[in-house]
Design an enzyme around this catalytic site. Structure first.
Site, PDB file in Angstrom:
ATOM      1  N   ASP A 210       0.822  -1.372   0.099  1.00 64.56           N
ATOM      2  CA  ASP A 210       0.194   0.050  -0.155  1.00 64.56           C
ATOM      3  C   ASP A 210       0.884   1.344  -0.062  1.00 64.56           C
ATOM      4  O   ASP A 210       2.052   1.313  -0.046  1.00 64.56           O
ATOM      5  CB  ASP A 210      -1.006   0.095   1.228  1.00 64.56           C
TER       6      ASP A 210
ATOM      7  N   TYR B 109       7.082 -10.068   6.104  1.00 67.22           N
ATOM      8  CA  TYR B 109       6.978  -8.718   6.302  1.00 67.22           C
ATOM      9  C   TYR B 109       7.782  -8.268   7.442  1.00 67.22           C
ATOM     10  O   TYR B 109       8.133  -9.071   8.494  1.00 67.22           O
ATOM     11  CB  TYR B 109       5.689  -8.128   6.653  1.00 67.22           C
TER      12      TYR B 109
END
Lengths: 521, 521
Positions: free
Chosen positions: A140, A228
């Site tokens: 994002d 992540y």
């Protein structure tokens, strides 16, 4: 002005008298992305005005902005002379100033937009539509990646090899066999995709490696694992508690309370598998492991130095929208002692808590898609290109580090001063209190007190107790919505809409298949 | 466009064909503060264009940008109700996105401009012209300050005290006496200048402290000492050599070869006094001393980690234009081994070298006016305001540190990979070479070689010798003009114009007094 309607805060300020010179205050309240949006808008407005101006002056037709990929040179290039090849590209990007990875309608400021601009400019593809393009992760706005992978069909110099189209692949040999067979041949011959693209990409987007792949390979569907990382300063966070809370995430769970539900796009199944979670200081041994569940690696919570950088590493099969940022938001609450580590287990218990409590996501800045895993892909790295990349990245690092070191030095000095101010005040107060008490003005008592103060041990103890003065707000900027004076425990907060309601809503809007309701647990 | 002329990189990009959609790359390369500056620029341009347009359309007089201090509210404020007070203000600023400290004709993006906007907005002054304003240092574009001081006359709540105007100062009492006398009275009563200004100043400019001063006090002329710091990463710089070179600067010297001569503004005397110079790693003991000449504090040059941050500290009475950046440029050449430490002594020998060799200044980014000294000024710090400042500065620090840590982590991983690539290549080459030599294929020989390779000691030695592979370009971005393949020693380079020629030039242009020529040595 066009810009003002876009930003909520602006509307408030628009009510102020026009003479107020608040422009500088306004700007500092805007986020990075809002600022960039404002620049573009005003520049676009300026272009319009200039056009109008020249019209009003000469009546000439203004230049229009050219669209991607339609420069005159492009049309002249003869793609038919080349073969095509399906490849995987590994790339990394510093995404904090982009509007996300995927192309947006209203903004060219995305990683993908840059990527396709580069692919078209270098004539490695004719168009996005015909390039058989897939991406692994969908990061994002503001999010970075150290390991993003895309699969795409590119122009090629070679006539045979893995992924080369129009060539009959030996159906019974494995990918590995075929790779070996073609390796020597290809290494000398193929276009240096990595170098070619890096020359035209912006500095913060870099192709790291490539690998020819069979045409059925998809970066999106063939990825079996994603990791992540989330980087943050310790402040006074309790890392042990955060790590403990993180362990509850491991396994297969329904994460509807730890993500942003994307029902509109058909996501109704929130079960995902997390393989490992780890929160640790980076300056400690194993601080940068991507896995492991060892809980003894963290030291005592307030490690003295609130400036110590930490990293949370989360390994999963696939992730939901904003899942890591939601997880980090909750872990931060645990780290601040506002919630117990168990709250994570509660949030995963969707029978007891079918609706998500309202809480804000953690900042996007520190989030990085760190590693993605594909079976059977042997990445090809170019030593020279890697060398060049190291130099470029060091340049970026230095410009950041110089600023950061300067700021840190200022802080160090100011903190010392702050401590001295407090001590002076406390000493003065202590003396005033003493003088009020009988007997304390006797020379002997005074001497004893002085001796006590001069005693090193006593001094150290006093310093430790005094640590309360130390300002440790470093992580605060990464957490939103923490401004209330009275903390509201997560499980007592108002909740968002349930999954069922959302599905019904979109079924009504005829955006989802009514059968979906039956599929929900 | 106005914006393009301001940013160096822009000029390069302006040469690209107009169809290139690189605008988003431009914006994302800018830092936060550069963006804010850009917004202001495009908005100012926008206003101009609108004015022109309305002129061309209706012939009506457009709104002009209101100049500082003439907002309607300002005129309503009754200054006569207040007394005036001469004070010194201590401030700090992160200047990398400003066009310098002093007001520019063509840009509002200066520290002073922000300062005066704040002073006018808070009605602490009526106008710059009537405020008896002096500044201590004149930092340039991009340069920051931890200790900038200005003296100025502000609106005051009190009727008597140091610096309060219209009150007869006791001419025979010392400043210190008067200060003590008024202290208690003032502490409760005076306007909280620090807090008031910080509320309206942009985040990167902060008032730290204040002090009332006699009206004859001048921040510019009463400053007896200034210290600059310059922050940089070590790379493979030889700090010991740099420190040694720096020692030549101590004392009183003619620095015409180590500055940018500002003859146009009447500067013809380049003799200045440097009290101390020190170059050291920051993570070592005493790394942050502001003085001292000890040369044994530096470790061996290539301290393994090119990422270690260092600081050069230079203490002087007063500095010439760009003096520190010129000095750093030369120190960097010494640090890279391109020049010997003695070259500094040579450059200070203006009889032998009356004309400055051509070389570029070091980057402005790392430069910081760190400390300035005034006798008899007892700065007043507000504990609450300092607390607030610490939180704000930590927020700035965190946003930098998160990016920096992320970049560093990427680099660490890529460096490991680069090393492995090299070893694989070298091993392969080694094997090929071996196989060509007779006798090396014997099992015993092979076993011996394997044992050797497995021997830890041997491994370590090999690693140290191999360190040549390590990329250590961290400081490169701070040094300009180092792109030539063949290095040209400073003293063999073409030189700039001599001081005498420059003076003659400006005398001809009638900008300087002809008598000056006689004053030159």
């Amino acid at each position: 002005m066009m810009a003002e309607s876009q930003v909520g805060k602006e509307e408030t300020r628009a009510k102020l008298p026009p003479h107020q010179k608040h422009k500088q205050a306004l700007l500092s309240e805007l986020s990075r992305e809002e600022l960039e949006a404002r620049v573009k808008q005003v520049e676009a407005h300026n272009t319009q005005l200039r056009n109008l101006l020249s019209k009003s002056q000469t009546g000439a037709t203004p230049d229009s902005l050219s669209t991607h990929g339609k420069s005159p040179k492009q049309r002249d290039f003869d793609f038919s002379k080349y073969s095509c090849r399906h490849v995987a590209l590994k790339l990394c990007y510093l995404g904090w100033d982009y509007q996300g990875f995927t192309v947006q309608e209203d903004s060219h400021n995305t990683i993908e937009a840059q990527l396709f601009a580069a692919l078209l400019k270098t004539r490695l593809i004719q168009s996005r539509e015909t390039s058989n393009y897939h991406r692994c992760g969908r990061t994002d706005k503001g999010v970075s990646a150290f390991d993003q992978v895309i699969s795409i069909t590119l122009r090629s110099k070679v006539r045979k090899g893995i992924g080369v189209e129009g060539v009959t692949q030996e159906k019974d040999s494995s990918t590995t066999d075929r790779l070996k067979e073609y390796e020597k041949e290809e290494e000398e011959e193929e276009i240096n995709y990595v170098q070619l693209l890096n020359r035209v990409l912006p500095q913060e987007i870099r192709i790291l490696a490539w690998c020819p792949v069979p045409s059925e390979f998809s970066a999106r569907f063939d990825c079996c694992q994603r990791t992540y990382k989330y980087f943050f300063p310790q402040g006074s966070l309790d890392l042990q508690a955060m790590n403990q809370a993180g362990q509850h995430l491991v396994g297969e769970h329904d994460f509807r309370n730890l993500c942003k539900m994307d029902v509109a796009n058909g996501v109704v199944n929130f079960k995902r598998r997390i393989m490992a979670v780890r929160v640790a200081r980076m300056d400690q041994k194993d601080g940068e492991d991507t896995g492991g569940g060892s809980e003894d690696v963290n030291e005592s919570p307030s490690d003295g130095d609130g400036y110590g950088m930490c990293v949370a590493t989360i390994e999963g099969q696939a992730f939901l929208w904003h899942q890591v940022r939601a997880v980090m938001a909750v872990l931060f609450l645990v780290g601040q002692g506002k919630e117990q580590p168990d709250v994570v287990a509660e949030l995963l218990d969707v029978k007891t808590h079918p609706r998500k409590p309202q809480y804000c996501l953690a900042s996007d800045l520190p989030l990085n898609l760190w590693a993605v895993h594909f079976d059977g892909v042997a990445w090809r790295w170019d030593e020279d290109e890697l060398r060049r990349l190291l130099g470029q990245l060091q340049e970026v690092w230095t410009q950041q580090a110089v600023r950061n070191t300067m700021t840190r030095s200022m802080l160090k000095d100011l903190e010392g001063r702050y401590e001295r101010l407090i001590r002076v005040r406390e000493k003065r107060k202590g003396k005033e209190d003493e003088e009020k008490q009988p007997g304390n003005n006797e020379p002997e008592m005074k001497k004893m007190k002085r001796d006590e103060e001069n005693n090193e041990e006593v001094k150290m103890r006093m310093e430790e107790e005094d640590e309360g003065w130390r300002v440790k707000e470093q992580p605060a900027v990464l957490m939103s919505g923490n401004k209330c004076k009275v903390y509201r425990p997560l499980l007592t907060r108002p909740t968002c809409e349930s999954l069922e309601k959302r599905v019904e809503h979109y079924i009504k809007k005829q955006r989802l298949d009514p059968e979906l309701l039956k599929k929900l647990d």
